[in-house]
Design a protein around this motif. Structure first.
Motif, PDB file in Angstrom:
ATOM      1  N   LYS A   1     -18.974   3.293  43.915  1.00 17.89           N
ATOM      2  CA  LYS A   1     -19.201   4.497  43.127  1.00 17.89           C
ATOM      3  C   LYS A   1     -19.166   4.203  41.622  1.00 17.89           C
ATOM      4  CE  LYS A   1     -17.219   9.029  43.722  1.00 17.89           C
ATOM      5  NZ  LYS A   1     -18.302   9.955  43.988  1.00 17.89           N
ATOM      6  N   CYS A   2     -20.114   4.785  40.891  1.00 10.93           N
ATOM      7  CA  CYS A   2     -20.178   4.594  39.437  1.00 10.93           C
ATOM      8  C   CYS A   2     -18.973   5.264  38.774  1.00 10.93           C
ATOM      9  CB  CYS A   2     -21.477   5.207  38.906  1.00 10.93           C
ATOM     10  SG  CYS A   2     -21.588   5.225  37.114  1.00 10.93           S
ATOM     11  N   GLU A   3     -18.266   4.530  37.948  1.00  5.55           N
ATOM     12  CA  GLU A   3     -17.052   5.089  37.331  1.00  5.55           C
ATOM     13  C   GLU A   3     -17.399   6.159  36.295  1.00  5.55           C
ATOM     14  OE1 GLU A   3     -17.215   1.532  34.210  1.00  5.55           O
ATOM     15  OE2 GLU A   3     -17.539   1.555  36.368  1.00  5.55           O
ATOM     16  N   TYR A   4     -18.653   6.145  35.840  1.00  8.77           N
ATOM     17  CA  TYR A   4     -19.043   7.112  34.812  1.00  8.77           C
ATOM     18  C   TYR A   4     -19.540   8.423  35.423  1.00  8.77           C
ATOM     19  CZ  TYR A   4     -20.995   8.984  30.532  1.00  8.77           C
ATOM     20  OH  TYR A   4     -21.263   9.775  29.454  1.00  8.77           O
ATOM     21  N   CYS A   5     -20.467   8.343  36.387  1.00 10.10           N
ATOM     22  CA  CYS A   5     -21.083   9.576  36.893  1.00 10.10           C
ATOM     23  C   CYS A   5     -20.792   9.867  38.355  1.00 10.10           C
ATOM     24  CB  CYS A   5     -22.590   9.553  36.656  1.00 10.10           C
ATOM     25  SG  CYS A   5     -23.492   8.471  37.777  1.00 10.10           S
ATOM     26  N   GLY A   6     -20.196   8.925  39.078  1.00 10.19           N
ATOM     27  CA  GLY A   6     -19.839   9.203  40.473  1.00 10.19           C
ATOM     28  C   GLY A   6     -20.953   8.917  41.465  1.00 10.19           C
TER      29      GLY A   6
ATOM     30  N   ALA B   1     -26.283  11.101  29.375  1.00 10.63           N
ATOM     31  CA  ALA B   1     -26.903  10.169  30.317  1.00 10.63           C
ATOM     32  C   ALA B   1     -25.892   9.124  30.761  1.00 10.63           C
ATOM     33  CB  ALA B   1     -28.089   9.482  29.658  1.00 10.63           C
ATOM     34  N   CYS B   2     -25.823   8.883  32.063  1.00 11.37           N
ATOM     35  CA  CYS B   2     -24.982   7.790  32.568  1.00 11.37           C
ATOM     36  C   CYS B   2     -25.517   6.491  31.977  1.00 11.37           C
ATOM     37  CB  CYS B   2     -25.039   7.763  34.092  1.00 11.37           C
ATOM     38  SG  CYS B   2     -24.410   6.227  34.782  1.00 11.37           S
ATOM     39  N   PRO B   3     -24.653   5.658  31.387  1.00 13.83           N
ATOM     40  CA  PRO B   3     -25.127   4.415  30.757  1.00 13.83           C
ATOM     41  C   PRO B   3     -25.790   3.463  31.752  1.00 13.83           C
ATOM     42  CG  PRO B   3     -22.719   4.515  30.801  1.00 13.83           C
ATOM     43  CD  PRO B   3     -23.209   5.850  31.224  1.00 13.83           C
ATOM     44  N   TYR B   4     -25.525   3.646  33.057  1.00 15.28           N
ATOM     45  CA  TYR B   4     -26.166   2.784  34.051  1.00 15.28           C
ATOM     46  C   TYR B   4     -27.479   3.381  34.558  1.00 15.28           C
ATOM     47  CZ  TYR B   4     -21.479   0.945  33.793  1.00 15.28           C
ATOM     48  OH  TYR B   4     -20.295   0.439  33.322  1.00 15.28           O
ATOM     49  N   GLY B   5     -27.864   4.546  33.985  1.00 15.13           N
ATOM     50  CA  GLY B   5     -29.170   5.120  34.332  1.00 15.13           C
ATOM     51  C   GLY B   5     -29.216   5.893  35.632  1.00 15.13           C
ATOM     52  N   HIS B   6     -28.044   6.262  36.205  1.00 12.65           N
ATOM     53  CA  HIS B   6     -28.068   6.979  37.479  1.00 12.65           C
ATOM     54  C   HIS B   6     -28.371   8.462  37.311  1.00 12.65           C
ATOM     55  CE1 HIS B   6     -24.763   3.843  38.389  1.00 12.65           C
ATOM     56  NE2 HIS B   6     -25.880   3.413  38.919  1.00 12.65           N
ATOM     57  N   SER B   7     -27.811   9.063  36.265  1.00 14.88           N
ATOM     58  CA  SER B   7     -27.810  10.526  36.250  1.00 14.88           C
ATOM     59  C   SER B   7     -27.866  11.098  34.837  1.00 14.88           C
ATOM     60  CB  SER B   7     -26.532  11.034  36.927  1.00 14.88           C
ATOM     61  OG  SER B   7     -25.425  10.651  36.151  1.00 14.88           O
TER      62      SER B   7
END
Ligand SMILES: [Zn+2]
Length: 340
Positions: free
Chosen positions: A103-108, A266-272
């Motif tokens: 799970k992404c720690e930033y956006c879940g 924006a999620c820095p990993y580009g997810h959401s």
């Protein structure tokens, strides 16, 4: 297409700035309802923009209305499951197993469902064909499932659901001595036993042995109390998952009415994206594989409930939209999406 925007704002603020066009709803809240083609529209939005995000207590939403010929000409639709078709408890709270290690720690984003979806199917809204849990697990009626099969609809899977009339994970644990001890330990570390953080905490190696012990204690109690029939296949419902290639949205998209898209949205990993779409959806036609069910790669919103993460937008083909209309499918509305 007609577009109507409803803005809710503090009564005091509304009275001082927009007394001529706002309607008081209570002592503390007022609303402004305005069409986007109204000549005052931009003035109002610009006036609201002067307020900082943190000072603005309002909410707003957009409703779109289409003519029959607009709907007939559309090449893709954004499928929106209505708020009245939303229910709880979600899958996690009914025992569905998720792997949250990725799970992404930033956006879940990035939880993986590892078991069949477990739900208390008695809580699914009656008379609907398409619903979602508060964690965006999608459910379709057996009636809709039949229609999809008979018409060779593509881009989805309809998976079995297990009816599991149980209370949350933490409550299940709390009926066992070891479980109660675990809940106490987590609480002392400031972890809410109703949050997905608790599941993550339980997964940590130093708690694993106790957790497994608690599960065994629970299984013994549970079977003695309810018997083996208490967990059964739900025959009237299916979990809808989208299996087609995720589509990309184009730069024609507009986000946020009152505030523009900012880096922190924006999620820095580009997810959401944590901002609402203001335009209809604009889909890159090269990324759509032509399936009747599709979803956007980019996810929207916050990881508020459960552990399933923010959801994508759903899309359906004109063929599937026609079937929904002809069969009087309940629980959704559509907006037109544009293929670019
Ligand atoms: Zn992310």
């Amino acid at each position: 297409m007609r577009e109507r925007i409803e803005i809710r704002l503090g009564r005091k603020f509304a009275d001082s700035q927009f007394s001529n066009i706002s309607q008081p709803l209570s002592d503390i809240t007022s609303r402004i309802v305005i069409s986007s083609d109204n000549q005052n529209y931009l003035n109002i939005i610009n006036a609201l923009k002067k307020y900082k995000r943190e000072d603005f207590l309002g909410a707003y939403w957009i409703e779109r209305y289409y003519t029959r010929s607009e709907l007939e000409r559309a090449t893709l639709f954004n499928l929106i499951i209505k708020p009245t078709s939303t229910f709880e408890p979600d899958g996690e709270d009914c025992g569905t197993i998720y792997d949250i290690s990725g799970k992404c720690e930033y956006c879940g984003a990035g939880a993986r469902q590892m078991s069949d979806l477990m739900l208390n199917t008695r809580t699914i809204p009656k008379g609907k064909d398409i619903c979602r849990t508060i964690s965006n697990e999608w459910v379709i009626s057996e009636r809709l499932h039949r229609i999809l099969i008979e018409n060779n609809i593509t881009g989805y899977e309809a998976k079995p659901i297990i009816h599991h009339p149980e209370a949350p994970h933490s409550v299940r644990l709390s009926v066992t001595a070891t479980g109660r001890e675990l809940i106490k330990m987590a609480s002392m570390e400031g972890i809410d036993p109703n949050s997905y953080k608790f599941s993550r905490w339980l997964d940590e190696s130093e708690h694993e042995t106790m957790f497994i012990k608690a599960l065994y204690e629970y299984a013994e109690k549970y079977e003695a109390r309810y018997g083996p029939k208490s967990v059964e296949m739900a025959s009237h419902w299916r979990q809808l998952t989208i299996t087609s290639k995720p589509v990309e949205l184009t730069n024609d998209m507009k986000y946020g009415i009152i505030w523009d898209l900012q880096t922190e949205d924006a999620c820095p990993y580009g997810h959401s994206l944590r901002i609402e779409t203001v335009s209809e959806l604009y889909v890159d036609g090269n990324t759509w594989d032509g399936s009747d069910f599709a979803r956007t790669r980019i996810l929207f919103g916050f990881d508020v409930h459960g552990c399933n993460g923010p959801p994508p937008e759903l899309l359906i083909s004109p063929k599937l939209h026609r079937l929904f209309v002809e069969n009087n499918i309940k629980g959704y509305r559509v907006e037109i999406a544009h293929l670019v």
